[in-house]
Scaffold this active site. Structure first.
Site, PDB file in Angstrom:
ATOM      1  N   GLY A 136       0.832  -1.197   0.000  1.00  0.00           N
ATOM      2  CA  GLY A 136       0.000   0.000   0.000  1.00  0.00           C
ATOM      3  C   GLY A 136       0.863   1.241   0.000  1.00  0.00           C
ATOM      4  N   GLU A 137       0.342   2.307   0.600  1.00  0.00           N
ATOM      5  CA  GLU A 137       0.983   3.625   0.719  1.00  0.00           C
ATOM      6  C   GLU A 137       1.491   4.173  -0.611  1.00  0.00           C
ATOM      7  OE1 GLU A 137       5.467   2.887   2.561  1.00  0.00           O
ATOM      8  OE2 GLU A 137       3.775   2.416   3.870  1.00  0.00           O
ATOM      9  N   GLY A 138       0.891   3.728  -1.718  1.00  0.00           N
ATOM     10  CA  GLY A 138       1.241   4.256  -3.035  1.00  0.00           C
ATOM     11  C   GLY A 138       2.497   3.692  -3.646  1.00  0.00           C
TER      12      GLY A 138
END
EC number: 2.4.2.21
Length: 341
Positions: free
Chosen positions: A307-309
């Site tokens: 996650g988190e881009g």
């Protein structure tokens, strides 16, 4: 363009979808014409050629470029996390936001490697959304206001928007939203998230089934799916995607959670995501199923599920390279190289 920077009722969101601009076909034609003259066999760069055209057509530039890319991470907390659907406690969301600010997360290093800007948006982390098994995550006004807040990610003259998220429990939310949009049960859409074992995954699926049963009869409208089963980071991502479209800013979406947010817009109108690329295939099992349901092919497959881009930011490096290849390569005439006879 956008009607208000404050809360948008759902009717206004639907109206924006109806007003979306399309790609710049003149730019696309110019890019195809130059592509045919570059010093390489036709089609030899595969999808990189398609990316250059996609980028330029949405930017309205016959010579596509990425000069002001931004990674926007939206962070939210979820009431359903109290049901034990994650291997980590909800406090980790705030702790990770602080880690982003300190430069200590994986996304910080990827942004440095690819020269990407980074902004993190704290979406009322001290006020979790409603527990979706017994109530709606958000009311309509709150959901619309969060979408409007997400639209602010497009400010500042950016020319490529990379979208990611942070939120303990949000793969449960992504699975619930996916089931609400495309059908199926919790077990069809769940995975380990932050590291659940088999028993944890079964419990997670059961919690999602509770939520689907509680909201049954109200899931025919994609925006209702978002507000009832979603979360603030999903609403903000959906708003950012829509605002980027209105401003002709190309978008790269991250993994399962970001894709579930975008799927809400897809169900309103499949063309809403034409300005988007999907950065990578998450190792979260249902991400590939969700992409397939929308007919989308990710750019990378690295077995990631952080996650988190992170996956989208890595893919941004590929998009930047596609633009530089197209604009920096010489044509056959410029290089004095004989073309195909």
């Amino acid at each position: 363009m956008l009607r208000s920077a404050s809360a948008l009722p759902f009717d206004d969101i639907r109206a924006l979808v109806g007003e979306m601009p399309g790609p710049d076909e003149t730019a696309a034609l110019a890019i195809r014409a130059r592509e045919a003259q570059l010093t390489k066999p036709a089609g030899s760069l595969g999808r990189m050629e398609e990316l250059a055209e996609w980028l330029g057509a949405w930017q309205g530039r016959s010579m596509p470029s990425v000069n002001r890319p931004l990674v926007a991470i939206f962070a939210g907390n979820h009431g359903v996390a109290a049901r034990g659907v994650s291997a980590f406690p909800p406090a980790v969301t705030q702790q990770m936001v602080e880690n982003f600010a300190a430069g200590g997360a994986a996304i910080n290093q990827i942004c440095i490697a690819h020269d990407l800007g980074l902004k993190v948006f704290d979406l009322a982390l001290d006020i979790p959304t409603g527990d979706i098994t017994v109530e709606a995550a958000l009311d309509e006004a709150g959901c619309a206001a969060t979408m409007a807040f997400g639209m602010e990610a497009t400010a500042g003259g950016i020319d490529l928007l990379i979208l990611g998220e942070m939120g303990i429990g949000n793969t449960t939310i992504a699975a619930a939203v996916s089931a609400g949009l495309f059908g199926g049960t919790g077990s069809d859409w769940v995975g380990p998230g932050t590291g659940l074992d088999d028993a944890g995954i079964r419990h997670k699926a059961a919690v999602i089934d509770e939520a689907l049963a509680h909201h049954a009869g109200h899931l025919g409208d994609p925006l209702e799916v978002l507000r009832r089963l979603g979360g603030r980071e999903l609403a903000a991502i959906a708003g950012a995607v829509l605002a980027a479209r209105m401003s002709r800013i190309p978008v790269i979406l991250d993994g399962y959670v970001a894709t579930a947010a975008a799927a809400v817009l897809y169900k309103l109108d499949p063309s809403t995501l034409d300005h988007c690329q999907f950065g990578h295939l998450s190792a979260e099992p249902a991400h590939g199923k969700l992409l397939a349901a929308m007919g989308k092919t990710p750019l990378l497959d690295l077995g990631m599920r952080l996650g988190e881009g992170t996956g989208a930011a890595l893919a941004a490096g590929v998009v930047k390279a596609a633009a530089l290849i197209h604009t920096g390569m010489a044509t056959f005439a410029q290089a004095g190289v004989a073309g195909k006879s």
